[in-house]
Motif scaffolding. Sequence first.
Motif: not given
Length: 275
Positions: A140-145
Amino acid sequence: MAASPPRLQLGCQTYTWEMLGDAYQDGPDTLLEMIAAAGYAGIEITDRMIGHYRDCPQAFATALAQHGLSLVSYAVGSDSGFTEPALLQADLKAAEHAIAFAGRFAGALVSFGSATVMSPGARDDKFAAAASFYNAAGELGRKAGVGVALHPSSHHNTLLFDRADYDAVFARTDPALIGWVPDTGHILRGHKDMPDVLRSYQDRIRYLHLKDVDAKGDWAMLGKGVCDIQAVIDIARTAPNFNGWVVVEEESETAAGNPAAAVKINREQMRDFGI
């Protein structure tokens, strides 16, 4: 040519006040005032101390700016201990909210608390459940940067106490998705050789938590225990993914008596290390 180490900056963690429980009656604005007055550059605030700013990141950004503070990280825990598969979706929903909140602040991370045993069951199953959460939250963090990291602890029923536990959780989690917030106090309570632990998982380090303990493992004011602060900073500074933030978190009896005074003492102590 190797990159230069990042500039060190000092932040303050709000658990120092959270540990007071109902004895702390003020809100997050008072925390910002005390932390700024003590001379810190940043704050790591927990989901239990964010108060009326929980759904108002822009208002929180304004308040931080008024006090000259940066958000280092938003620290999130769960009553599930991140080890209950039936509560995985609820935990991920909370993670998504935290990531969206932190995403409004340049460079801020989300730190998820230590996996904790909350019910009977095989230890391997607890590790599997925790890793499932950490990896999914990291995605989730990766997708949100937004950078995401885990913060092991030595508190009651933690699943992440000694070196074998660290090895187990890091073997099950993707280093590209989930980083590490090493906490010197918690490491010292469960590990014989803190430098070895830090070096073994140096590439996981995103930022650093500084705490101290005495020889018996009881909490001590920073610099009054057995933590080799300079050695820890030196190892962190050469970590390839370290962002330069050193966050002081105080849990000693001195802090329980007067948190604002304790964190101010710690801030002055860190000037001796060039921060």
